[in-house]
Design an enzyme around this catalytic site. Sequence first.
Site, mmCIF file in Angstrom:
data_model
loop_
_atom_site.group_PDB
_atom_site.id
_atom_site.type_symbol
_atom_site.label_atom_id
_atom_site.label_comp_id
_atom_site.label_asym_id
_atom_site.label_seq_id
_atom_site.Cartn_x
_atom_site.Cartn_y
_atom_site.Cartn_z
ATOM 1 N N ARG A 223 -31.671 3.463 13.657
ATOM 2 C CA ARG A 223 -32.761 4.430 13.723
ATOM 3 C C ARG A 223 -32.918 4.885 15.168
ATOM 4 N NH1 ARG A 223 -32.902 6.664 9.106
ATOM 5 N NH2 ARG A 223 -33.803 5.479 7.405
ATOM 6 N N HIS A 271 -26.884 12.995 13.073
ATOM 7 C CA HIS A 271 -27.415 12.190 11.972
ATOM 8 C C HIS A 271 -26.662 12.480 10.668
ATOM 9 C CE1 HIS A 271 -31.295 9.939 10.618
ATOM 10 N NE2 HIS A 271 -30.260 9.585 9.879
#
Length: 308
Positions: A223, A271
């Site tokens: 993350r 991402h």
Amino acid sequence: MNILYKSASERGDLWADLLAQLAPDASFRQWPDIGDSASIDYLVAWQPPEEILQQFPNLKVLFSVGAGADQFDYSRLPPELPVVRMIEPGLTQGMVEYVTFAVLGLHRNMPRYLHQQRQQLWLGHGSKPAAHCRVGVMGVGELGEAALAPLVQLGFDCAGWSRSAKAIPGVSSFVGDAELGAFLARSDILICLLPLTPATEGILNASLFSQLPPGASLVQVGRGKHLHHQHLLDALESGQLLAAVIDVSSPEPLPQDHPFWTHPAIWLTPHIASQTQPESAVRALLENIRRFERGETMIGLVDRSRGY
């Protein structure tokens, strides 16, 4: 079975077609076309709307459209509402592919060679066999265990660090804070696949980097808030770290003037390491709804006490 989808509309269109084929009796709506809000049984979202139970008084389950569920503000969610993160084969396979690519690229000095290419510099560097490269995975859940399998097959010396001991063939297991230092000391390539919790936020920092072998590399696919950006830049500048592959950041996207964009030792991707695949995701959703309606434990059910 009334399902509301609140995420990217183009992906939602695919979900609608698949649900029409796989569960023709189900009602599927896409935000903001919610219809009768009191009829919504299941919400699939990355970010749910405010005052979720006031808007959907009969909601049974909140499903994350992705592998993570740390984006939810649990203080605003009813404590009795089950929250389920996405676990599906397409998402897992994507992470396996990305991590394998990243480890092989770092192992064979590809960030350095790409930088040399831009300089029109033809210069070879020595290489070592995979067996002499120690890979460490932080976070050995479903994704971490799957990512380790091909690395073991390729001959890398693999280890995993997690809250509890893991028995994975070809992988040394390190457990908890007491064994973190020993795990880091033997990680030439460190892969972060941790969930984001208060205990793991900011964990990729100067203190952690200093415990890695000099010249180690980082693969950040956890993350964005795990990583302290300036500490990574400092570690690269000092030579403590040689290179990094970064797929997640905070914020996303990074500002245009952020040094990660142009740093010669950083590969930055937007991402994309692991993305939910519509067909397998819809099948996983339907299976979990059936489990819920049979009173069985759903796959990916979040334990709020652990944060994942």
